[in-house]
Enzyme design. Structure first.
Site: not given
Ligand code: F6R
Length: 241
Positions: A67, A136, A138, A143
Site C-alpha cells: 500500500d 482492527n 486489517h 479495513e
Molecule cells: C503496512 C500495512 C499495514 C500494517 C499494519 C500494522 O504496509 O499494510 O497493514 O502492516 O497496520 O502496522 P504496525 O506494524 O505499524 O503495527
C-alpha cells in the site's frame, strides 16, 4: 495455518527474515509482497545484515508493496516509498526497475490500480507476501467491512488506523484519510503468506483473525482459507490465542 510462537520481538524478526531469506536463496527470481509499519522493521534490519554478510542477492528479486497513502508523494518522509527506501532498498542490490509501490499521487486511481494488478500478474504472481496486522484486524489497508473479492483499490482509512498511524506524523490531522492498497483477493492470490504480530495491542485482533469467524469485519480472518500461511507471533501478541 502454521503458528510459530516466539519469545520476543527480536527473535520474531530473525525468524521472519530467515523465511524471506530462504525464499530468496531457493528462488532468486522471487516476487516478494512487502509490508511497511513498525512490526516489520526488525525483520528488514535482519535482512539487510544478511545482505551485508554476502548471503543474499536481490538482483533478480521483484517487489510489490501492499500500500501507499493517497495524496503523498515519494519524497515525503511519511510515504511508504520513503520508508522502503530508508529501511531496505538503499541498503541492498535491488534493481530500481524491480520495485513496485502504488503511486499515491496518481491522477487516475482506477488506471493505477489496474496497472498494478497487471504488473503483478505479468511477474507471475507474488511468491511470498509479508503482512502485519492492524489493531482492527486489517491487512494491507483492507479495513473492517472490506470486500473480500477486491483487487488493488482506493481505500478509506478507518478511524483506528488514522489514530494508530498518527504516531508517524506531527499531528492526527496530517494523517491521510485514503490510501491505495492491494485488495484481499490480491493478498489471497499470493502463493505463500507470512503474518507477523507483536505486542499486547495486537493480541485481540490476532485472536479474532485466527480463531474467530471468517468475516469482512476482521479482514485478516480470510487468511484461515489460504493454503500456505505462517503466523509468527511473540508471546504478548499470542496472549489471547
Ligand atoms: C503496512 C500495512 C499495514 C500494517 C499494519 C500494522 O504496509 O499494510 O497493514 O502492516 O497496520 O502496522 P504496525 O506494524 O505499524 O503495527
Amino acid at each position: 495455518m502454521k503458528v510459530i510462537l516466539i519469545e520476543d520481538y527480536q527473535t520474531m524478526s530473525k525468524k521472519a527474515a530467515n523465511i524471506v531469506e530462504s525464499q530468496i536463496i531457493l528462488k532468486p527470481h522471487s516476487v516478494l509482497g512487502l509490508a511497511t509499519g513498525e512490526t516489520v522493521l526488525g525483520m528488514y534490519k535482519e535482512i539487510v545484515k544478511s545482505f551485508e554478510n554476502g548471503d543474499l542477492d536481490f538482483s533478480d528479486i521483484k517487489t510489490f508493496n501492499l500500500d501507499e497513502y493517497y495524496g503523498i508523494d515519494k519524497e515525503n518522509k511519511r510515504s511508504y516509498y520513503y520508508y522502503m527506501e530508508e529501511n531496505l532498498f538503499k541498503h541492498i542490490n535491488i534493481n530500481n526497475a524491480n520495485i513496485h509501490i502504488p503511486d499515491g499521487m496518481t491522477s487516475d486511481i482506477e488506471e493505477e490500480c489496474k496497472i498494478y494488478e497487471e504488473k503483478i500478474e505479468r511477474c507471475g504472481g507474488i511468491d511470498l507476501q509479508i503482512l502485519g496486522i492492524g489493531r482492527n484486524g486489517h491487512i494491507g489497508f483492507n479495513e473492517p467491512g472490506c470486500k473480500f473479492e477486491a483487487l488493488t483499490h482506493l481505500v478509506h482509512l478507518d478511524k483506528t488506523t488514522i489514530k494508530d498511524n498518527s504516531r508517524f506524523f506531527n499531528s492526527i490531522s496530517e494523517v491521510p484519510t485514503k490510501a491505495i492498497s492491494m485488495g484481499i483477493k490480491t493478498i489471497m492470490n499470493a502463493k505463500k503468506v507470512i503474518l507477523l504480530a507483536s505486542g499486547q495491542e495486537k493480541a485481540e485482533a490476532l485472536y479474532k483473525a485466527l480463531r474467530g469467524n471468517i468475516t469482512p469485519k476482521v479482514p485478516a480472518s480470510i487468511l484461515q482459507l489460504h493454503s500456505d500461511v505462517t503466523v509468527i507471533v511473540d508471546r504478548d501478541g499470542a496472549s489471547r490465542l
